[in-house]
Design an enzyme around this catalytic site. Sequence first.
Site, PDB file in Angstrom:
ATOM      1  N   ASN A  35      95.484  72.901  49.114  1.00 56.03           N
ATOM      2  CA  ASN A  35      96.692  72.222  48.629  1.00 56.03           C
ATOM      3  C   ASN A  35      97.882  73.180  48.601  1.00 56.03           C
ATOM      4  OD1 ASN A  35      97.897  69.802  47.770  1.00 56.03           O
ATOM      5  ND2 ASN A  35      97.911  70.521  45.648  1.00 56.03           N
ATOM      6  N   SER A 124      95.765  71.527  30.251  1.00 56.48           N
ATOM      7  CA  SER A 124      96.866  70.567  30.396  1.00 56.48           C
ATOM      8  C   SER A 124      97.085  69.796  29.103  1.00 56.48           C
ATOM      9  CB  SER A 124      96.487  69.590  31.510  1.00 56.48           C
ATOM     10  OG  SER A 124      97.361  68.494  31.535  1.00 56.48           O
ATOM     11  N   TYR A 149      90.170  63.584  36.230  1.00 56.18           N
ATOM     12  CA  TYR A 149      90.930  64.840  36.204  1.00 56.18           C
ATOM     13  C   TYR A 149      91.099  65.334  34.771  1.00 56.18           C
ATOM     14  CZ  TYR A 149      94.821  68.078  36.049  1.00 56.18           C
ATOM     15  OH  TYR A 149      95.599  69.181  35.762  1.00 56.18           O
ATOM     16  N   LYS A 153      89.578  68.936  32.493  1.00 59.38           N
ATOM     17  CA  LYS A 153      90.278  69.948  31.684  1.00 59.38           C
ATOM     18  C   LYS A 153      89.611  70.074  30.312  1.00 59.38           C
ATOM     19  CE  LYS A 153      93.051  71.166  34.843  1.00 59.38           C
ATOM     20  NZ  LYS A 153      92.788  72.449  35.516  1.00 59.38           N
ATOM     21  N   VAL A 217     112.025  54.004  38.152  1.00 63.17           N
ATOM     22  CA  VAL A 217     111.820  54.468  36.776  1.00 63.17           C
ATOM     23  C   VAL A 217     110.772  53.534  36.171  1.00 63.17           C
ATOM     24  CG1 VAL A 217     112.892  54.716  34.497  1.00 63.17           C
ATOM     25  CG2 VAL A 217     114.155  55.392  36.550  1.00 63.17           C
ATOM     26  N   TYR A 218     109.619  54.099  35.879  1.00 72.78           N
ATOM     27  CA  TYR A 218     108.489  53.260  35.474  1.00 72.78           C
ATOM     28  C   TYR A 218     108.575  52.865  33.998  1.00 72.78           C
ATOM     29  CZ  TYR A 218     106.322  54.794  39.881  1.00 72.78           C
ATOM     30  OH  TYR A 218     106.052  55.064  41.200  1.00 72.78           O
ATOM     31  N   ARG A 231     108.636  63.238  28.149  1.00 70.27           N
ATOM     32  CA  ARG A 231     107.740  64.355  28.462  1.00 70.27           C
ATOM     33  C   ARG A 231     108.450  65.671  28.130  1.00 70.27           C
ATOM     34  NH1 ARG A 231     105.265  60.370  29.010  1.00 70.27           N
ATOM     35  NH2 ARG A 231     103.912  59.700  30.703  1.00 70.27           N
ATOM     36  N   ARG A 295     103.995  52.251  34.758  1.00 67.47           N
ATOM     37  CA  ARG A 295     102.903  52.694  35.633  1.00 67.47           C
ATOM     38  C   ARG A 295     101.611  52.695  34.824  1.00 67.47           C
ATOM     39  NH1 ARG A 295     103.526  58.645  38.326  1.00 67.47           N
ATOM     40  NH2 ARG A 295     103.226  59.291  36.163  1.00 67.47           N
TER      41      ARG A 295
HETATM   42  P1  NAD Z   1      98.385  73.476  43.230  1.00 67.58           P
HETATM   43  O1  NAD Z   1      97.565  72.443  43.894  1.00 67.58           O
HETATM   44  O2  NAD Z   1      99.747  73.749  43.737  1.00 67.58           O
HETATM   45  O3  NAD Z   1      97.585  74.868  43.200  1.00 67.58           O
HETATM   46  C1  NAD Z   1      96.173  74.930  43.160  1.00 67.58           C
HETATM   47  C2  NAD Z   1      95.733  75.895  44.247  1.00 67.58           C
HETATM   48  O4  NAD Z   1      94.305  75.992  44.202  1.00 67.58           O
HETATM   49  C3  NAD Z   1      96.123  75.455  45.635  1.00 67.58           C
HETATM   50  O5  NAD Z   1      96.747  76.535  46.326  1.00 67.58           O
HETATM   51  C4  NAD Z   1      94.795  75.090  46.305  1.00 67.58           C
HETATM   52  O6  NAD Z   1      94.789  75.356  47.690  1.00 67.58           O
HETATM   53  C5  NAD Z   1      93.813  75.977  45.522  1.00 67.58           C
HETATM   54  N1  NAD Z   1      92.454  75.456  45.493  1.00 67.58           N
HETATM   55  C6  NAD Z   1      92.045  74.212  45.123  1.00 67.58           C
HETATM   56  N2  NAD Z   1      90.714  74.108  45.247  1.00 67.58           N
HETATM   57  C7  NAD Z   1      90.257  75.322  45.682  1.00 67.58           C
HETATM   58  C8  NAD Z   1      88.977  75.836  46.018  1.00 67.58           C
HETATM   59  N3  NAD Z   1      87.890  75.075  45.949  1.00 67.58           N
HETATM   60  N4  NAD Z   1      88.869  77.126  46.403  1.00 67.58           N
HETATM   61  C9  NAD Z   1      89.973  77.894  46.497  1.00 67.58           C
HETATM   62  N5  NAD Z   1      91.223  77.469  46.218  1.00 67.58           N
HETATM   63  C10 NAD Z   1      91.369  76.185  45.818  1.00 67.58           C
HETATM   64  O7  NAD Z   1      98.425  73.093  41.680  1.00 67.58           O
HETATM   65  P2  NAD Z   1      99.341  73.671  40.507  1.00 67.58           P
HETATM   66  O8  NAD Z   1     100.325  72.629  40.150  1.00 67.58           O
HETATM   67  O9  NAD Z   1      99.801  75.042  40.819  1.00 67.58           O
HETATM   68  O10 NAD Z   1      98.261  73.700  39.330  1.00 67.58           O
HETATM   69  C11 NAD Z   1      97.517  74.859  39.030  1.00 67.58           C
HETATM   70  C12 NAD Z   1      96.569  74.558  37.891  1.00 67.58           C
HETATM   71  O11 NAD Z   1      97.306  74.095  36.762  1.00 67.58           O
HETATM   72  C13 NAD Z   1      95.531  73.484  38.177  1.00 67.58           C
HETATM   73  O12 NAD Z   1      94.329  73.858  37.562  1.00 67.58           O
HETATM   74  C14 NAD Z   1      96.096  72.261  37.524  1.00 67.58           C
HETATM   75  O13 NAD Z   1      95.098  71.341  37.155  1.00 67.58           O
HETATM   76  C15 NAD Z   1      96.771  72.861  36.315  1.00 67.58           C
HETATM   77  N6  NAD Z   1      97.860  72.044  35.761  1.00 67.58           N
HETATM   78  C16 NAD Z   1      98.876  71.645  36.595  1.00 67.58           C
HETATM   79  C17 NAD Z   1      99.902  70.855  36.086  1.00 67.58           C
HETATM   80  C18 NAD Z   1     101.005  70.357  36.993  1.00 67.58           C
HETATM   81  O14 NAD Z   1     101.657  69.378  36.624  1.00 67.58           O
HETATM   82  N7  NAD Z   1     101.268  70.988  38.139  1.00 67.58           N
HETATM   83  C19 NAD Z   1      99.906  70.510  34.732  1.00 67.58           C
HETATM   84  C20 NAD Z   1      98.869  70.943  33.910  1.00 67.58           C
HETATM   85  C21 NAD Z   1      97.842  71.722  34.454  1.00 67.58           C
HETATM   86  C1  WQD Z   2     106.586  61.847  34.220  1.00 63.95           C
HETATM   87  C2  WQD Z   2     107.318  60.599  33.768  1.00 63.95           C
HETATM   88  C3  WQD Z   2     106.416  58.546  34.650  1.00 63.95           C
HETATM   89  C4  WQD Z   2     107.362  59.236  38.812  1.00 63.95           C
HETATM   90  C5  WQD Z   2     101.067  64.026  35.291  1.00 63.95           C
HETATM   91  C6  WQD Z   2      99.586  64.103  35.022  1.00 63.95           C
HETATM   92  C7  WQD Z   2      99.288  65.151  33.995  1.00 63.95           C
HETATM   93  C8  WQD Z   2      99.954  66.470  34.331  1.00 63.95           C
HETATM   94  C9  WQD Z   2     101.340  66.361  34.860  1.00 63.95           C
HETATM   95  C10 WQD Z   2      98.265  68.025  35.065  1.00 63.95           C
HETATM   96  C11 WQD Z   2     106.380  59.436  33.414  1.00 63.95           C
HETATM   97  C12 WQD Z   2     107.822  58.779  35.154  1.00 63.95           C
HETATM   98  C13 WQD Z   2     107.230  59.367  37.464  1.00 63.95           C
HETATM   99  C14 WQD Z   2     108.280  58.277  39.317  1.00 63.95           C
HETATM  100  C15 WQD Z   2     108.868  57.683  37.078  1.00 63.95           C
HETATM  101  N1  WQD Z   2      99.290  67.290  35.211  1.00 63.95           N
HETATM  102  N2  WQD Z   2     107.965  58.613  36.617  1.00 63.95           N
HETATM  103  N3  WQD Z   2     109.001  57.549  38.417  1.00 63.95           N
HETATM  104  O1  WQD Z   2     102.586  61.415  34.157  1.00 63.95           O
HETATM  105  O2  WQD Z   2     103.490  63.122  32.522  1.00 63.95           O
HETATM  106  O3  WQD Z   2     101.715  63.768  34.061  1.00 63.95           O
HETATM  107  O4  WQD Z   2     101.472  65.299  35.791  1.00 63.95           O
HETATM  108  O5  WQD Z   2      97.522  68.311  34.238  1.00 63.95           O
HETATM  109  O6  WQD Z   2      97.915  65.251  33.881  1.00 63.95           O
HETATM  110  O7  WQD Z   2      99.151  62.842  34.562  1.00 63.95           O
HETATM  111  O8  WQD Z   2     103.992  63.366  34.948  1.00 63.95           O
HETATM  112  O9  WQD Z   2     105.775  63.607  36.612  1.00 63.95           O
HETATM  113  O10 WQD Z   2     103.971  61.866  36.999  1.00 63.95           O
HETATM  114  O11 WQD Z   2     105.647  61.491  35.223  1.00 63.95           O
HETATM  115  O12 WQD Z   2     109.532  56.997  36.310  1.00 63.95           O
HETATM  116  O13 WQD Z   2     108.409  58.095  40.535  1.00 63.95           O
HETATM  117  O14 WQD Z   2     108.126  60.122  34.866  1.00 63.95           O
HETATM  118  O15 WQD Z   2     106.198  57.195  34.381  1.00 63.95           O
HETATM  119  O16 WQD Z   2     106.943  58.764  32.335  1.00 63.95           O
HETATM  120  P1  WQD Z   2     102.946  62.799  33.861  1.00 63.95           P
HETATM  121  P2  WQD Z   2     104.842  62.599  36.045  1.00 63.95           P
END
Ligand code: NAD
Ligand code: WQD
Length: 336
Positions: A35, A124, A149, A153, A217-218, A231, A295
Amino acid sequence: MKILVTGGAGFIGSHTVVELHNAGYESIILDNFSNSEKKALAGIEKIIGKSVKYYEADINEPSTWDKVFSEQDIDGIIHFAAAKAVGESVEKPLKYYRNNIAATVLMLEKMMEHNVNNLVFSSSCTVYGEPDSLPVTENSAVKPATSPYGNTKQVCEVIIKDTVSSTKHFHAISLRYFNPIGAHESCLIGELPLGVPANLVPFLTQSVAGIRGQLAVYGNDYPTPDGTAVRDYIHVVDLAKAHVSALDLLLKQPEGNYYDFFNIGTGTGSSVLEVITAFEEATGLKVDYAIKPRRDGDITAVYADCTKSKEILGWQTQKSLKDALGDAWNWQKKIS
Ligand code: NAD
Ligand code: WQD
């Protein structure tokens, strides 16, 4: 100090590698680029002015860990690598249980085997579900997960906590991120969503860039001041810095084991309409949007109380929502 950063080519990982460098740590990246793209590595190298060692390998393979640990003297791991698409996790739960849970178990086993005793885990705010009261503190209830998902966590936090309890010398921290957005101000690294973004800010920037249509906007019938959902949007560079603070704390732990978990947010809730307005103010551009139905699965509001992070990690955010949205837009222009 040498830190293994799993998922270090990803969105949050790449920014964290930069902040680790700024704080004097050496990063080794482990990523299978499922990814992410290799150009993130070039971006990191340009920002820090030196090359970064990386392993292109899968965290699910035992041989990956044996190779890395035999070749590198690792002091700690920041474990970002995971699959993160909430919707996909409902379609393909086993992919999530393998990549997020089974791989974390394997990593912990290999850490024990190779005597690597410090871990920062990406958790998360999803663990809080729809909170009973706001802001959420670390004492707020963990709610039953609404997606595989989210479940991964919660389960991984428990697995890590139980592992720590079973040892005399293991140190771990789970960081519960709120909504990370933005990009490095250099525009050399940022988020690279695959396909149509499900998240608000990447959809918004792609919509304004003309790559997508109108922003939906959901829902505007939530019990919030303007009716849209709330958020806690945190600049990814501030989030990256929290990992440095967590590592600093782990590495200075005295003899014995240690586990704790922290909220990593700004402490401020912003509605979808407030994000749109802040984007327009930060960039001088108009967002074309329309109110659509809620949504499925979305919660009304969640934002963090970050007192514990401030007091124990000595960390707090420095950047504003407008900074984050301005950087997100500059990054979008660069990659469009
Ligand atoms: P991302 O997808 O950009 O980064 C994850 C990376 O892990 C990618 O580079 C992918 O190639 C690598 N990866 C996935 N599976 C793998 C595997 N089996 N072996 C080796 N590499 C692998 O995601 P991100 O947004 O940077 O998120 C990083 C972490 O933070 C994740 O654990 C995610 O669940 C957590 N997180 C993200 C968010 C968010 O909104 N982005 C919010 C809360 C928690
Ligand atoms: C934010 C707000 C939507 C898109 C998700 C995962 C959560 C976390 C972060 C990892 C919400 C609204 C969104 C759009 C909209 N990741 N929205 N129009 O839902 O808080 O969290 O990502 O752990 O687990 O569920 O983030 O950015 O999707 O949405 O109105 O096209 O924006 O309804 O209120 P969310 P989001």
